[in-house]
Design an enzyme around this catalytic site. Structure first.
Site, mmCIF file in Angstrom:
data_model
loop_
_atom_site.group_PDB
_atom_site.id
_atom_site.type_symbol
_atom_site.label_atom_id
_atom_site.label_comp_id
_atom_site.label_asym_id
_atom_site.label_seq_id
_atom_site.Cartn_x
_atom_site.Cartn_y
_atom_site.Cartn_z
ATOM 1 N N THR A 1 0.831 -1.179 0.000
ATOM 2 C CA THR A 1 0.000 0.000 0.000
ATOM 3 C C THR A 1 0.881 1.249 0.000
ATOM 4 O O THR A 1 2.071 1.142 0.260
ATOM 5 C CB THR A 1 -0.794 -0.148 1.299
ATOM 6 O OG1 THR A 1 -1.556 -1.323 1.177
ATOM 7 C CG2 THR A 1 -1.610 1.003 1.685
ATOM 8 N N VAL B 1 -12.373 -6.026 1.517
ATOM 9 C CA VAL B 1 -11.920 -4.722 1.990
ATOM 10 C C VAL B 1 -10.866 -4.948 3.069
ATOM 11 O O VAL B 1 -11.098 -5.707 4.018
ATOM 12 C CB VAL B 1 -13.093 -3.900 2.563
ATOM 13 C CG1 VAL B 1 -12.594 -2.574 3.124
ATOM 14 C CG2 VAL B 1 -14.140 -3.646 1.475
ATOM 15 N N THR C 1 0.834 -0.373 6.143
ATOM 16 C CA THR C 1 0.950 -1.181 4.925
ATOM 17 C C THR C 1 1.209 -2.612 5.363
ATOM 18 O O THR C 1 2.053 -2.854 6.218
ATOM 19 C CB THR C 1 2.112 -0.704 4.026
ATOM 20 O OG1 THR C 1 2.472 -1.783 3.142
ATOM 21 C CG2 THR C 1 3.350 -0.282 4.799
ATOM 22 N N GLY C 2 0.476 -3.537 4.783
ATOM 23 C CA GLY C 2 0.708 -4.928 5.174
ATOM 24 C C GLY C 2 -0.558 -5.739 5.071
ATOM 25 O O GLY C 2 -1.491 -5.385 4.326
ATOM 26 N N GLY D 1 -3.836 -6.646 5.597
ATOM 27 C CA GLY D 1 -4.926 -5.814 6.092
ATOM 28 C C GLY D 1 -5.798 -6.477 7.133
ATOM 29 O O GLY D 1 -6.247 -5.818 8.088
HETATM 30 N N1 GLY Z 1 -2.880 -3.176 3.681
HETATM 31 C C1 GLY Z 1 -3.628 -3.216 2.504
HETATM 32 C C2 GLY Z 1 -4.580 -4.298 2.436
HETATM 33 O O1 GLY Z 1 -4.394 -5.343 3.052
HETATM 34 O O2 GLY Z 1 -5.542 -4.152 1.748
#
Ligand code: GLY
Length: 302
Positions: free
Chosen positions: A172, A201, A223-224, A226
């Site tokens: 991300t 999502v 970021t990672g 989610g």
């Molecule tokens: N960190 C972004 C996602 O997992 O969508």
């Protein structure tokens, strides 16, 4: 004496692992992933240096990364299980706690700007799917074809994944900033996980998970993985640690450590408090990032 409330910005271009299909694997200082985060941080810092708000700075920085096909956001986002780009983004203003987010957006070039318009021109925080598209048209953001978001590299990666290649995960993008008035803001944007189920999502549009900003605490962007970041409301967790006296670096480190230790989750985090320098942490091989020094110099690192 250093002004600890000096304007500051830090951006990330995703945490992940180096691989054969990763342009950053060359290890060169001018690897595309470093060039983009530097450009984004420079643009955000330019806004701050001219007296612009942290909110404007983070939106400007994230737009640059959304438009750069190197990153998993906007143009160049990873593709879902049916070969389409579905984008998530959010933004938060630490001065007012106002925030906006969009999820599962398929026809907007810069979702972070749509997220800001959700914040400023609707009574809602999060709009998803067709409703987000409808709102985009109402506020004057033109529709683009989903194919316009899909780069040849991501199409090839998708086809390779369908043939069974694991590929590499890319991350991300995000930015957090503090302006001259001491206000904080955060923004994050992503294509999510490659081969995700349509409609999935992640943390990016979830306020408190992927993005958070509160002038009384801190601003953070993640970021990672989610799902793991949602479980630990990572961005708010880090902001709370700063509120309890941790430095931004300590808060980022402790939060990512917990993501790994408790959930076996991978990723990274950038954090900036009301005073002091920005902090970051990641438990992956690399996290492209760029940040300002007190004299305005921008440092870009992988
Ligand atoms: N960190 C972004 C996602 O997992 O969508």
């Amino acid at each position: 004496m250093q002004d600890h409330r000096a304007p500051a910005i830090i951006v990330h271009g995703g945490a992940g692992h180096l691989g054969a299909d990763d342009p950053a694997s060359s290890g060169l200082a001018d690897a595309p992933r470093l060039v983009g985060v530097r450009r984004a941080a420079e643009e955000g810092y330019r806004v701050l240096a001219q007296g612009g708000s942290a909110l404007v700075a983070v939106e400007a920085a994230v737009r640059i990364l959304e438009d750069d096909p190197t990153y998993n956001a906007g143009t160049g986002a990873v593709l879902n299980a049916v070969g389409e780009a579905e984008l998530d983004a959010s933004i938060m203003d630490g001065a007012t706690l106002r925030c906006g987010a969009v999820a599962v957006v398929r026809d907007v070039k810069n979702p972070v700007t749509l997220a800001r318009l959700v914040m400023e021109r609707s009574n809602h925080v999060l709009l998803a799917g067709p409703g987000a598209s409808l709102f985009a048209r109402e506020v004057g953001i033109p529709a683009i074809e989903n194919a316009a978001l899909v780069t040849p590299a991501q199409r090839a990666r998708y086809e390779a994944s369908r043939r069974g290649s694991p590929g590499t995960k890319t991350g991300t993008v995000g930015a957090v900033a503090r302006d001259r008035a001491g206000h904080l803001a955060a923004a994050t944007s992503t294509g999510g996980m490659a081969m995700k189920l349509p409609g999935r999502v992640g943390d990016t549009p979830i306020i408190g998970a992927g993005t958070y900003a509160d002038d009384r605490l801190a601003a953070a962007s993640g970021t990672g993985h989610g799902e793991r970041f949602i479980q630990l409301t990572v961005a708010r967790h880090a902001a709370d640690l700063v509120g309890r006296g941790a430095t931004a670096a300590e808060a980022a480190q402790a939060t990512i450590q917990e993501v790994g230790a408790r959930l076996d989750g991978e990723g990274g985090l950038i954090v900036l408090g009301p005073t002091g320098p920005a902090g970051f942490a990641f438990n992956t091989q690399v996290m492209a990032r760029a940040y300002s020094l007190p004299d305005g110099t921008i440092v870009a690192e992988l």
